[in-house]
Design an enzyme around this catalytic site. Structure first.
Site, PDB file in Angstrom:
ATOM      1  N   GLY A  43      46.845  27.608  28.187  1.00 28.45           N
ATOM      2  CA  GLY A  43      46.863  28.711  29.144  1.00 28.45           C
ATOM      3  C   GLY A  43      48.140  28.665  29.958  1.00 28.45           C
ATOM      4  N   LEU A  46      49.006  31.469  36.137  1.00 27.31           N
ATOM      5  CA  LEU A  46      49.554  30.781  37.304  1.00 27.31           C
ATOM      6  C   LEU A  46      49.258  29.288  37.276  1.00 27.31           C
ATOM      7  CD1 LEU A  46      48.940  33.296  40.222  1.00 27.31           C
ATOM      8  CD2 LEU A  46      51.089  32.712  39.094  1.00 27.31           C
ATOM      9  N   ALA A  47      48.008  28.912  36.989  1.00 25.33           N
ATOM     10  CA  ALA A  47      47.667  27.491  36.977  1.00 25.33           C
ATOM     11  C   ALA A  47      48.396  26.775  35.845  1.00 25.33           C
ATOM     12  CB  ALA A  47      46.155  27.312  36.843  1.00 25.33           C
ATOM     13  N   GLY A  48      48.375  27.355  34.634  1.00 27.23           N
ATOM     14  CA  GLY A  48      48.976  26.697  33.492  1.00 27.23           C
ATOM     15  C   GLY A  48      50.485  26.630  33.564  1.00 27.23           C
ATOM     16  N   HIS A 269      33.567  42.795  42.341  1.00 27.85           N
ATOM     17  CA  HIS A 269      34.599  43.327  43.245  1.00 27.85           C
ATOM     18  C   HIS A 269      34.216  44.738  43.677  1.00 27.85           C
ATOM     19  CE1 HIS A 269      38.445  44.450  44.924  1.00 27.85           C
ATOM     20  NE2 HIS A 269      38.953  43.259  44.649  1.00 27.85           N
ATOM     21  N   ARG A 333      33.720  40.382  49.673  1.00 22.78           N
ATOM     22  CA  ARG A 333      33.469  41.238  48.513  1.00 22.78           C
ATOM     23  C   ARG A 333      31.994  41.342  48.153  1.00 22.78           C
ATOM     24  NH1 ARG A 333      38.628  39.243  44.810  1.00 22.78           N
ATOM     25  NH2 ARG A 333      40.209  40.266  46.094  1.00 22.78           N
ATOM     26  N   HIS A 404      34.453  40.907  38.277  1.00 22.18           N
ATOM     27  CA  HIS A 404      35.857  40.560  38.501  1.00 22.18           C
ATOM     28  C   HIS A 404      36.102  39.076  38.205  1.00 22.18           C
ATOM     29  CE1 HIS A 404      39.846  40.879  40.075  1.00 22.18           C
ATOM     30  NE2 HIS A 404      39.607  40.208  41.186  1.00 22.18           N
ATOM     31  N   ARG A 438      34.170  34.227  46.067  1.00 20.87           N
ATOM     32  CA  ARG A 438      35.599  34.002  46.360  1.00 20.87           C
ATOM     33  C   ARG A 438      36.089  35.029  47.369  1.00 20.87           C
ATOM     34  NH1 ARG A 438      40.532  36.072  44.737  1.00 20.87           N
ATOM     35  NH2 ARG A 438      39.614  37.432  43.153  1.00 20.87           N
ATOM     36  N   LEU A 444      44.872  33.312  43.531  1.00 23.65           N
ATOM     37  CA  LEU A 444      46.270  32.957  43.325  1.00 23.65           C
ATOM     38  C   LEU A 444      46.591  31.662  44.054  1.00 23.65           C
ATOM     39  CD1 LEU A 444      47.940  36.470  43.785  1.00 23.65           C
ATOM     40  CD2 LEU A 444      47.018  35.432  41.720  1.00 23.65           C
TER      41      LEU A 444
END
Length: 640
Positions: A43, A46-48, A269, A333, A404, A438, A444
């Site tokens: 992956g 962003l994390a990967g 969401h 949310r 979401h 969340r 992010l």
């Protein structure tokens, strides 16, 4: 139910010192020895991307794998509204502690305090890192980084780049990844997917991949594997996720011994473009940032079909502002979503389908001017108009909740390691930081925190206790995993049924939305557990997959993923049935306050539910990790 293997490895000491002490006490590896270790990063969102780039910069050998034709196409690019950080630039009372508090409360007290505090601690570093990479965050007139508000907080801590924050952050991480790749430090494998995790002597030592273009299976050996493969929202078929987003990497790890935690915790969401027909393939998110200036309302009278501009102010119900005066349109949310559903259920929904509410910018345009609103949200307004053919500068947007983010995922300890030693899960692929809900702009934050600032320390501690050896892909475990991987695809191709893959995926989505969606009941969940196995049986006897497995075959790709969704959906229903309480995005209709808010059962369910695979036809075994709230005391969540 047992607590076997669930050692969260949370450090001792005051919460403010846990992470710093843990970093100091973790054994180090000198730079020359780091070159001896290989890491596989699956992956490249962003994390990967952040993890792969950072580990490569530290000296580790890194191989990165992405399902798209470029890491730039990871679903992280779709995030719109912003990223949280406790910098208090607006001088409105923010702090690390307040971000920690808001996140624990926003997650309805179903996340680990230690993990959440660490996330708040490193949040400020993320902004500095990304600004240094050239991420074009919005700035105020004086040149300082600008902030805006998001749901669940009464301070402005969200940094943003118009409505393209995820795209800009991903480009920053991608540039770091490509810098290392250009130096020959990272080998990036595009258009391939993980089909199995290889476990040797109880430890993750590699993966099996399938090339999406050629159908070729390959073996890769390493000293550790990082799964950064996102969430499983597409189990509902219609969601805000990209079509390629899937659960397969995490699910294959689950079937190899990694526990799956809190699978029923999915986020709905509230700010999405409503469903408009039976044949659309996905839903479009409209950023939560729009609720900064947009006001949510419905007509006061049910079945009012007048145009919004013909409904006078006194006949409009700005229901979030009425019910939650302290937070108004910026409630979290899950709260906003449930209230939108309540209005529609009362017959006050708007639009041709009656399954929508209004998000109105009339007051903001009159107050600040069209140019100011366009500067903040111009690209989002343009996207909405292109999809709906309505101009939101003139008429209110129509929005409705949609699936979401997923807060559940692979169980990990404080070091982000799963119950399989050497197998780590980062970002949305793990369960750790959000609890049952969340807060916006936190995904992010978590993805980049895990990749840039957590895993570089914790993986080093693992390697310090596990010296490199000579194991390679010749080991019999790789041949066994290769054979089982091939068998899955050969079995799918051999069915030669009559119904396309999307038929089964769509049917599963209807079941999940009806019984494991915004409102869940014991009767409905038992129904889901009854009908999903029947649908799964029909899939394996009647799915139609044209072509073969030796070249590009999109239907074959989808079929393998839907096969996993058909197993995951049942686990989600079982987890939701077992959790006899309401918390965050998990709303059991039997568990609500007199004011229709989520009613937790802290005596019986103040824990993480981690499920162990026991076979497709067998019931999984539940293990519980008890959650202790020492710093943010358990209380009924209120945003009124």
């Amino acid at each position: 139910m047992t607590d076997k293997k669930l050692d969260s490895k949370i450090p001792n000491g005051p919460i403010q010192e846990k992470w710093d002490n843990h970093k100091f006490q973790t054994k180090l590896i000198n730079p020359a020895n780091k070159r001896k270790y290989k890491v596989l990063v699956v992956g490249t969102g962003l994390a990967g991307a952040s993890a792969a780039a950072t580990l490569s910069e530290l000296g580790y050998q890194v191989e990165a794998f992405c399902i798209q034709d470029s890491p730039r196409r990871a679903h992280s690019i779709a995030a719109q509204g912003g990223i949280n950080a406790a910098k208090n630039y607006t001088n409105d009372g923010d702090s690390i502690w307040r971000l920690f508090y808001d996140t624990v409360k926003g997650g309805d007290y179903r996340a680990r305090e230690a993990n959440v505090y660490r996330l708040a601690q490193v949040s400020a570093n993320i902004i500095d890192q990304c600004a240094a990479q050239g991420v074009p965050f919005a700035r105020d007139y004086g040149g300082y980084l600008a902030n805006r508000s998001f749901g669940g907080a009464q301070v402005s801590r969200t940094f943003y780049a118009r409505g393209q924050t995820g795209q800009q952050l991903l480009l920053g991480a991608y540039s770091s990844l490509q810098k290392e790749a250009s130096k020959g430090k990272i080998n990036i494998h595009t258009r391939c997917e993980l089909v199995d995790v290889v476990v040797v002597d109880g430890r993750a030592r590699g993966i099996i991949t399938r090339d999406i273009v050629t159908g070729e299976f390959k073996k890769f050996a390493a000293d550790a594997v990082l799964l950064c493969t996102g969430g499983y929202g597409n189990v509902y078929y219609l969601s805000t996720n990209a079509m390629a987003s899937n659960c397969s990497a995490a699910w294959r790890a689950y079937k190899k011994g990694a526990y799956f935690a809190n699978p029923c915790f999915t986020q709905i969401h509230p700010t999405c473009i409503p469903v408009h027909g039976d044949h659309q393939s996905k839903l479009t998110l409209m950023s939560e940032s729009l609720r900064n200036d947009g006001r949510v309302w419905v007509p006061k009278n049910k079945d009012d079909k007048r145009r919004p501009q013909d409904i006078p102010e006194e006949e409009r119900d700005y229901y979030l502002e009425r019910i939650y005066p302290s937070f108004g349109n910026l409630v979290p949310r899950d709260v906003a979503s449930r209230n939108a559903k309540a209005q529609v259920d009362q017959g006050k929904g708007v639009g041709s389908t009656g399954v929508a509410v209004y998000l109105d910018f009339k007051d903001a345009i009159e107050r600040d001017g069209r140019d100011a609103v366009e500067a903040r949200y111009g690209n989002l307004f343009e996207m909405y108009q292109r999809i709906t053919d309505d101009d939101p500068y003139i008429v209110p947007m129509r929005i409705y909740p949609a699936v979401h983010y997923t807060m559940g995922g692979l169980w990990v300890d404080y070091n982000l390691m799963t119950t399989i030693p050497g197998l780590f899960a980062l970002g949305e692929a793990n369960f750790s930081d959000h609890g049952a809900n969340r807060l916006g702009a936190s995904a992010l934050m978590q993805g980049l925190a895990d990749g840039y600032f957590v895993i570089p320390y914790t993986i080093g501690g693992f390697f310090a206790e596990n010296r490199p050896d000579e194991l390679d892909t010749i080991h019999p475990a790789f041949d066994e995993a290769m054979k089982s991987s091939r068998d899955i695809f050969e079995k799918l191709l051999a069915v030669r049924g009559t119904k396309p893959v999307d038929h089964f995926h769509r049917e599963l989505g209807k079941i999940m939305w009806e019984y494991v969606g915004m409102g869940r009941s014991e009767e409905g969940l038992k129904k889901a557990i009854e009908v999903i196995p029947k649908l799964r049986e029909e899939f394996w006897s009647d799915v139609k997959i044209p072509g073969d497995g030796t070249n590009v075959n999109v239907e074959l790709e989808k079929a393998a993923r839907v096969a996993d969704f058909l197993e995951l959906g049942e686990l989600m229903a079982r987890d939701a049935l077992d959790r006899r309480e309401s918390c965050g995005g998990h709303f059991r209709e039997e568990s609500q306050t007199p004011e229709n808010e989520a009613l937790r059962n802290d005596d019986d369910f103040c824990h993480v539910s981690a499920w162990e695979f026991k076979g497709v036809a067998a019931s999984p075994e539940k293990h519980a990790e008890e959650l202790n709230f020492e710093y943010v005391k358990l209380s009924q969540r209120s945003y009124k």
